[in-house]
Write an enzyme that holds these catalytic residues in place. Structure first.
Site, PDB file in Angstrom:
ATOM      1  N   CYS A   1      17.576-118.055   3.741  1.00  0.00           N
ATOM      2  CA  CYS A   1      16.926-117.394   3.422  1.00  0.00           C
ATOM      3  C   CYS A   1      16.403-115.990   2.417  1.00  0.00           C
ATOM      4  O   CYS A   1      18.073-114.743   2.620  1.00  0.00           O
ATOM      5  CB  CYS A   1      16.429-116.876   4.809  1.00  0.00           C
ATOM      6  SG  CYS A   1      14.592-115.625   4.704  1.00  0.00           S
TER       7      CYS A   1
ATOM      8  N   ASP B   1      17.263-119.388   9.028  1.00  0.00           N
ATOM      9  CA  ASP B   1      16.517-119.737   8.530  1.00  0.00           C
ATOM     10  C   ASP B   1      15.393-119.439   9.380  1.00  0.00           C
ATOM     11  O   ASP B   1      15.404-119.211  10.348  1.00  0.00           O
ATOM     12  CB  ASP B   1      15.874-120.820   7.336  1.00  0.00           C
ATOM     13  CG  ASP B   1      14.741-120.196   6.642  1.00  0.00           C
ATOM     14  OD1 ASP B   1      14.241-119.502   5.748  1.00  0.00           O
ATOM     15  OD2 ASP B   1      13.780-120.994   5.966  1.00  0.00           O
ATOM     16  N   SER B   2      13.929-118.695   8.193  1.00  0.00           N
ATOM     17  CA  SER B   2      12.373-118.538   9.063  1.00  0.00           C
ATOM     18  C   SER B   2      12.253-119.695   9.913  1.00  0.00           C
ATOM     19  O   SER B   2      11.389-119.565  10.390  1.00  0.00           O
ATOM     20  CB  SER B   2      11.746-117.531   8.163  1.00  0.00           C
ATOM     21  OG  SER B   2      11.431-118.671   7.167  1.00  0.00           O
TER      22      SER B   2
ATOM     23  N   CYS C   1      13.450-118.678  -2.713  1.00  0.00           N
ATOM     24  CA  CYS C   1      13.262-118.271  -1.504  1.00  0.00           C
ATOM     25  C   CYS C   1      13.576-120.484  -1.084  1.00  0.00           C
ATOM     26  O   CYS C   1      13.241-121.552  -1.856  1.00  0.00           O
ATOM     27  CB  CYS C   1      11.931-118.775  -0.763  1.00  0.00           C
ATOM     28  SG  CYS C   1      11.069-119.387   0.625  1.00  0.00           S
TER      29      CYS C   1
ATOM     30  N   HIS D   1      12.720-122.143   1.264  1.00  0.00           N
ATOM     31  CA  HIS D   1      11.280-123.734   1.437  1.00  0.00           C
ATOM     32  C   HIS D   1      11.396-124.027   0.038  1.00  0.00           C
ATOM     33  O   HIS D   1      10.660-125.080  -0.178  1.00  0.00           O
ATOM     34  CB  HIS D   1      10.571-122.430   1.759  1.00  0.00           C
ATOM     35  CG  HIS D   1      10.102-122.505   3.145  1.00  0.00           C
ATOM     36  ND1 HIS D   1      10.864-121.745   3.748  1.00  0.00           N
ATOM     37  CD2 HIS D   1       9.593-123.062   4.666  1.00  0.00           C
ATOM     38  CE1 HIS D   1      11.051-121.556   5.422  1.00  0.00           C
ATOM     39  NE2 HIS D   1      10.165-122.120   5.396  1.00  0.00           N
TER      40      HIS D   1
ATOM     41  N   GLU E   1       6.079-126.093   5.700  1.00  0.00           N
ATOM     42  CA  GLU E   1       5.929-125.602   7.069  1.00  0.00           C
ATOM     43  C   GLU E   1       4.945-126.138   7.691  1.00  0.00           C
ATOM     44  O   GLU E   1       4.347-126.999   8.930  1.00  0.00           O
ATOM     45  CB  GLU E   1       5.832-124.013   7.879  1.00  0.00           C
ATOM     46  CG  GLU E   1       6.845-123.165   7.557  1.00  0.00           C
ATOM     47  CD  GLU E   1       8.504-123.472   8.614  1.00  0.00           C
ATOM     48  OE1 GLU E   1       8.329-124.402   9.692  1.00  0.00           O
ATOM     49  OE2 GLU E   1       9.405-123.655   7.636  1.00  0.00           O
TER      50      GLU E   1
HETATM   51  N1  DGL Z   1      13.678-119.977   3.198  1.00  0.00           N
HETATM   52  C1  DGL Z   1      12.919-117.993   3.423  1.00  0.00           C
HETATM   53  C2  DGL Z   1      13.207-117.258   1.565  1.00  0.00           C
HETATM   54  O1  DGL Z   1      14.297-117.910   1.768  1.00  0.00           O
HETATM   55  C3  DGL Z   1      11.237-118.381   3.788  1.00  0.00           C
HETATM   56  C4  DGL Z   1      10.991-117.024   4.150  1.00  0.00           C
HETATM   57  C5  DGL Z   1       9.572-116.536   5.039  1.00  0.00           C
HETATM   58  O2  DGL Z   1       9.705-116.596   5.929  1.00  0.00           O
HETATM   59  O3  DGL Z   1       8.230-116.273   4.218  1.00  0.00           O
HETATM   60  O4  DGL Z   1      13.112-116.169   1.904  1.00  0.00           O
END
Ligand code: DGL
Length: 268
Positions: free
Chosen positions: A73, A10-11, A185, A187, A151
Site C-alpha cells: 500500500c 492493503d486497504s 498506489c 490499486h 473497489e
Molecule cells: N492501495 C492503496 C495504496 O497503495 C490504496 C490506498 C487507499 O485506500 O486510498 O495507496
C-alpha cells in the site's frame, strides 16, 4: 527453510498486485492477505488515522505468525514506514523498490508519479527518486477517484467512467513528456490497461505491487527464509467477503471465495 506465511496487507484489493506476483515467483510460499475493505480508502484520510489503521493491520498479521510483512500500500508506506520497521519481523513498504525500478527504467529522466492524495502529499516517492538520482525530473499527480473505481469494480478495459477519470488526471503528465510512470498506489495496476491507453504505449508503467513482491522475494532468499513446500493463500477482509472475492477473481483469474474470511480489525 521457513514455512511460516508471508503477510501482505492493503486497504482493499490493491495489495493483490503483490500477491499475484509473489504467487508467480515463489509458488511454494504460504501467503496471508489482509484487505481492510471496511475502511477503504486510506488515501484521503489524515496521517493519524492512517497510522492507527497500519498498526492494527500489522498486529493482525503478526497474530497469524508471519515471517515477513509487505505493506502493499503506497499510502501506508509513505505515511507509516516507521511502524513497519518496528514490528520484529522483516518488513517492507512499496516506495523504495518502486523508485529503484523507475529510476532504472527511465531513458529521458522524466518520471511521473501517481498515487493517493496522502502519498503525493508525503513526497515519499519524489524524495526516494531524488535520493537515487538528484538529476531526475519528477512530476506528481494524485488520483483520488481511482481507488473507489477499482473497489467498485469499474476495472474492465472498456470502462468509460474509469477512462474519463484517467484522462482527467493523466493528460497533464503526458504533456510533460514523462517516459516512465510510477503507479504508486497498488490499486492502479488493476486498471493499468486504461492508464496505458491514456499515457500511450511508449510510456513504461511501474507496478508498485509487483516491484515490492520482487524485492521481498530477494530479501527472503538472502535471509534463507524461503519455504520449499506450501503454496496456500488465505485472505481476510473487514467487510463483505463476496464483493472482495468477485473483483479479486477478475484480477487473479481464479475463484477465491472459499479462502476469504471476514474479521473484526478493531480488535487488533
Ligand atoms: N492501495 C492503496 C495504496 O497503495 C490504496 C490506498 C487507499 O485506500 O486510498 O495507496
Amino acid at each position: 527453510m521457513d514455512t511460516r506465511p508471508i503477510g501482505v496487507f492493503d486497504s482493499g484489493l490493491g495489495g493483490l498486485t503483490a500477491v499475484k506476483e509473489l504467487s508467480k515467483i515463489l509458488p511454494e510460499e504460504n501467503i496471508v492477505y489482509f484487505g481492510d475493505t471496511g475502511r477503504v480508502p486510506y488515501g484521503s484520510r489524515s496521517r493519524e488515522i492512517i497510522r492507527k489503521y497500519t498498526s492494527q493491520d500489522v498486529h493482525f498479521l503478526l497474530s497469524q505468525n508471519v515471517k515477513m510483512i509487505l505493506a502493499a500500500c503506497g499510502t501506508v508506506s509513505s505515511t507509516a514506514s516507521d511502524i513497519l520497521h518496528s514490528v520484529g519481523v522483516p518488513a517492507t513498504g512499496v516506495i523504495f523498490p518502486t523508485a529503484q525500478a523507475a529510476a532504472h527504467a527511465t531513458r529521458n529522466g522524466k518520471i511521473g508519479v501517481i498515487g493517493t492524495t496522502a502519498t503525493i502529499r508525503s513526497g515519499a516517492y519524489r524524495n526516494a527518486l531524488k535520493k537515487i538520482d538528484p538529476a531526475l525530473c519528477v512530476f506528481e499527480q494524485d488520483c483520488p477517484l481511482f481507488v473507489p473505481l477499482v473497489e467498485g469494480g469499474f476495472v474492465a478495459d472498456e470502462e468509460e467512467i474509469t477512462l474519463l477519470a484517467a484522462r482527467h488526471y493523466l493528460l497533464g503528465l503526458k504533456q510533460k513528456g514523462v517516459d516512465t510512470l510510477v503507479m504508486g498506489c497498488t490499486h492502479y495496476p488493476i486498471i493499468s490497461r486504461i492508464i496505458s491507453k491514456v499515457m500511450g504505449e511508449d510510456v513504461t508503467l511501474i507496478d508498485s505491487g509487483r516491484e515490492t513482491a520482487l524485492w521481498a522475494a530477494k530479501a527472503l532468499r538472502e535471509a534463507n527464509l524461503l519455504a520449499s513446500a506450501g503454496g496456500s493463500r488465505s485472505f481476510f477482509v473487514s467487510d463483505y467477503v463476496e464483493n472482495f472475492s468477485q473483483i479479486a477473481e477478475i484480477f487473479l483469474g481464479c475463484n477465491i471465495l472459499s479462502d476469504v474470511q471476514r474479521i473484526d480489525i478493531e480488535k487488533y
